[in-house]
Design a protein around this motif. Sequence first.
Motif, PDB file in Angstrom:
ATOM      1  N   ALA A   9       0.834  -1.202   0.000  1.00  0.00           N
ATOM      2  CA  ALA A   9       0.000   0.000   0.000  1.00  0.00           C
ATOM      3  C   ALA A   9       0.870   1.253   0.000  1.00  0.00           C
ATOM      4  CB  ALA A   9      -0.927  -0.005   1.208  1.00  0.00           C
ATOM      5  N   LYS A  10       1.971   1.221   0.758  1.00  0.00           N
ATOM      6  CA  LYS A  10       2.881   2.374   0.798  1.00  0.00           C
ATOM      7  C   LYS A  10       3.522   2.590  -0.571  1.00  0.00           C
ATOM      8  CE  LYS A  10       6.666   4.441   3.336  1.00  0.00           C
ATOM      9  NZ  LYS A  10       7.607   4.312   4.447  1.00  0.00           N
ATOM     10  N   ARG A  11       3.936   1.509  -1.222  1.00  0.00           N
ATOM     11  CA  ARG A  11       4.518   1.629  -2.559  1.00  0.00           C
ATOM     12  C   ARG A  11       3.511   2.215  -3.545  1.00  0.00           C
ATOM     13  NH1 ARG A  11       8.442  -3.474  -3.908  1.00  0.00           N
ATOM     14  NH2 ARG A  11       9.886  -3.131  -2.170  1.00  0.00           N
ATOM     15  N   ASP A  12       2.268   1.796  -3.437  1.00  0.00           N
ATOM     16  CA  ASP A  12       1.227   2.334  -4.317  1.00  0.00           C
ATOM     17  C   ASP A  12       1.029   3.824  -4.066  1.00  0.00           C
ATOM     18  OD1 ASP A  12      -0.779   1.981  -6.343  1.00  0.00           O
ATOM     19  OD2 ASP A  12      -2.263   2.249  -4.744  1.00  0.00           O
ATOM     20  N   ARG A  13       1.025   4.234  -2.782  1.00  0.00           N
ATOM     21  CA  ARG A  13       0.891   5.666  -2.458  1.00  0.00           C
ATOM     22  C   ARG A  13       2.077   6.456  -3.006  1.00  0.00           C
ATOM     23  NH1 ARG A  13      -0.540   3.553   2.608  1.00  0.00           N
ATOM     24  NH2 ARG A  13       1.488   4.210   3.459  1.00  0.00           N
ATOM     25  N   ILE A  14       3.290   5.917  -2.877  1.00  0.00           N
ATOM     26  CA  ILE A  14       4.478   6.610  -3.395  1.00  0.00           C
ATOM     27  C   ILE A  14       4.374   6.761  -4.903  1.00  0.00           C
ATOM     28  CG2 ILE A  14       6.967   6.404  -3.756  1.00  0.00           C
ATOM     29  CD1 ILE A  14       7.082   5.086  -0.945  1.00  0.00           C
ATOM     30  N   ARG A  15       3.987   5.687  -5.580  1.00  0.00           N
ATOM     31  CA  ARG A  15       3.852   5.747  -7.046  1.00  0.00           C
ATOM     32  C   ARG A  15       2.825   6.806  -7.451  1.00  0.00           C
ATOM     33  NH1 ARG A  15       3.622   0.611  -8.200  1.00  0.00           N
ATOM     34  NH2 ARG A  15       5.720   0.484  -9.013  1.00  0.00           N
ATOM     35  N   GLN A  16       1.699   6.862  -6.767  1.00  0.00           N
ATOM     36  CA  GLN A  16       0.663   7.856  -7.057  1.00  0.00           C
ATOM     37  C   GLN A  16       1.168   9.272  -6.783  1.00  0.00           C
ATOM     38  OE1 GLN A  16      -2.135   7.252  -8.674  1.00  0.00           O
ATOM     39  NE2 GLN A  16      -1.418   5.143  -8.761  1.00  0.00           N
ATOM     40  N   GLN A  17       1.948   9.435  -5.725  1.00  0.00           N
ATOM     41  CA  GLN A  17       2.475  10.757  -5.394  1.00  0.00           C
ATOM     42  C   GLN A  17       3.518  11.199  -6.410  1.00  0.00           C
ATOM     43  OE1 GLN A  17       3.670  10.436  -1.267  1.00  0.00           O
ATOM     44  NE2 GLN A  17       1.541  10.232  -0.591  1.00  0.00           N
ATOM     45  N   VAL A  18       4.335  10.279  -6.894  1.00  0.00           N
ATOM     46  CA  VAL A  18       5.296  10.608  -7.959  1.00  0.00           C
ATOM     47  C   VAL A  18       4.539  11.060  -9.203  1.00  0.00           C
ATOM     48  CG1 VAL A  18       6.960   9.609  -9.577  1.00  0.00           C
ATOM     49  CG2 VAL A  18       7.193   9.166  -7.143  1.00  0.00           C
ATOM     50  N   LEU A  19       3.487  10.345  -9.551  1.00  0.00           N
ATOM     51  CA  LEU A  19       2.693  10.727 -10.718  1.00  0.00           C
ATOM     52  C   LEU A  19       2.016  12.080 -10.516  1.00  0.00           C
ATOM     53  CD1 LEU A  19       1.085   7.290 -11.629  1.00  0.00           C
ATOM     54  CD2 LEU A  19       2.960   8.470 -12.803  1.00  0.00           C
ATOM     55  N   GLN A  20       1.563  12.349  -9.305  1.00  0.00           N
ATOM     56  CA  GLN A  20       0.933  13.639  -9.007  1.00  0.00           C
ATOM     57  C   GLN A  20       1.924  14.781  -9.222  1.00  0.00           C
ATOM     58  OE1 GLN A  20      -0.508  13.980  -4.991  1.00  0.00           O
ATOM     59  NE2 GLN A  20      -1.203  16.078  -5.272  1.00  0.00           N
ATOM     60  N   ILE A  21       3.143  14.628  -8.723  1.00  0.00           N
ATOM     61  CA  ILE A  21       4.170  15.672  -8.901  1.00  0.00           C
ATOM     62  C   ILE A  21       4.538  15.780 -10.375  1.00  0.00           C
ATOM     63  CG2 ILE A  21       6.524  16.379  -8.323  1.00  0.00           C
ATOM     64  CD1 ILE A  21       4.553  16.600  -5.969  1.00  0.00           C
ATOM     65  N   ARG A  22       4.725  14.647 -11.035  1.00  0.00           N
ATOM     66  CA  ARG A  22       5.102  14.662 -12.453  1.00  0.00           C
ATOM     67  C   ARG A  22       4.048  15.359 -13.303  1.00  0.00           C
ATOM     68  NH1 ARG A  22       4.672   9.450 -16.004  1.00  0.00           N
ATOM     69  NH2 ARG A  22       2.566  10.267 -15.989  1.00  0.00           N
ATOM     70  N   ASN A  23       2.781  15.095 -13.011  1.00  0.00           N
ATOM     71  CA  ASN A  23       1.700  15.650 -13.817  1.00  0.00           C
ATOM     72  C   ASN A  23       1.534  17.158 -13.663  1.00  0.00           C
ATOM     73  OD1 ASN A  23       1.129  13.175 -14.944  1.00  0.00           O
ATOM     74  ND2 ASN A  23      -0.479  12.685 -13.473  1.00  0.00           N
ATOM     75  N   THR A  24       2.142  17.750 -12.642  1.00  0.00           N
ATOM     76  CA  THR A  24       2.090  19.206 -12.526  1.00  0.00           C
ATOM     77  C   THR A  24       2.916  19.858 -13.624  1.00  0.00           C
ATOM     78  OG1 THR A  24       4.013  19.435 -11.060  1.00  0.00           O
ATOM     79  CG2 THR A  24       1.846  19.092 -10.015  1.00  0.00           C
ATOM     80  N   GLY A  25       3.964  19.170 -14.075  1.00  0.00           N
ATOM     81  CA  GLY A  25       4.839  19.719 -15.104  1.00  0.00           C
ATOM     82  C   GLY A  25       5.708  20.859 -14.608  1.00  0.00           C
ATOM     83  N   GLU A  26       5.784  21.027 -13.293  1.00  0.00           N
ATOM     84  CA  GLU A  26       6.517  22.154 -12.720  1.00  0.00           C
ATOM     85  C   GLU A  26       7.994  21.872 -12.470  1.00  0.00           C
ATOM     86  OE1 GLU A  26       4.637  24.080  -9.371  1.00  0.00           O
ATOM     87  OE2 GLU A  26       2.696  23.268  -9.997  1.00  0.00           O
ATOM     88  N   VAL A  27       8.395  20.599 -12.534  1.00  0.00           N
ATOM     89  CA  VAL A  27       9.755  20.275 -12.110  1.00  0.00           C
ATOM     90  C   VAL A  27      10.282  19.079 -12.897  1.00  0.00           C
ATOM     91  CG1 VAL A  27       8.994  18.732 -10.260  1.00  0.00           C
ATOM     92  CG2 VAL A  27      11.174  19.889 -10.033  1.00  0.00           C
ATOM     93  N   ASN A  28      11.587  19.087 -13.127  1.00  0.00           N
ATOM     94  CA  ASN A  28      12.276  17.924 -13.660  1.00  0.00           C
ATOM     95  C   ASN A  28      12.338  16.901 -12.531  1.00  0.00           C
ATOM     96  OD1 ASN A  28      14.290  16.046 -14.338  1.00  0.00           O
ATOM     97  ND2 ASN A  28      15.432  17.565 -15.529  1.00  0.00           N
TER      98      ASN A  28
END
Length: 68
Positions: A9-28
């Motif tokens: 469950a923690k790995r799934d949350r981390i993966r979702q959070q990485v995607l959330q940050i990536r989808n902002t397009g604000e940062v490399n």
Amino acid sequence: MNKIKDELAKRDRIRQQVLQIRNTGEVNMFDVENVKRLAYYYNCHDLIDYLTTDLAGYINLILTGKFN
């Protein structure tokens, strides 16, 4: 058994959070300090912990999409 479920469950949350940050397009995503800054902003606490404790694992996740 619960420990395994918690880890998955923690790995799934981390993966979702990485995607959330990536989808902002604000940062490399390799700019770890700015990823941390955005993670604080978006309350992605599991991602912040992961960046702090396993930076190599994070880079592997970004490159391959898989956890170590």
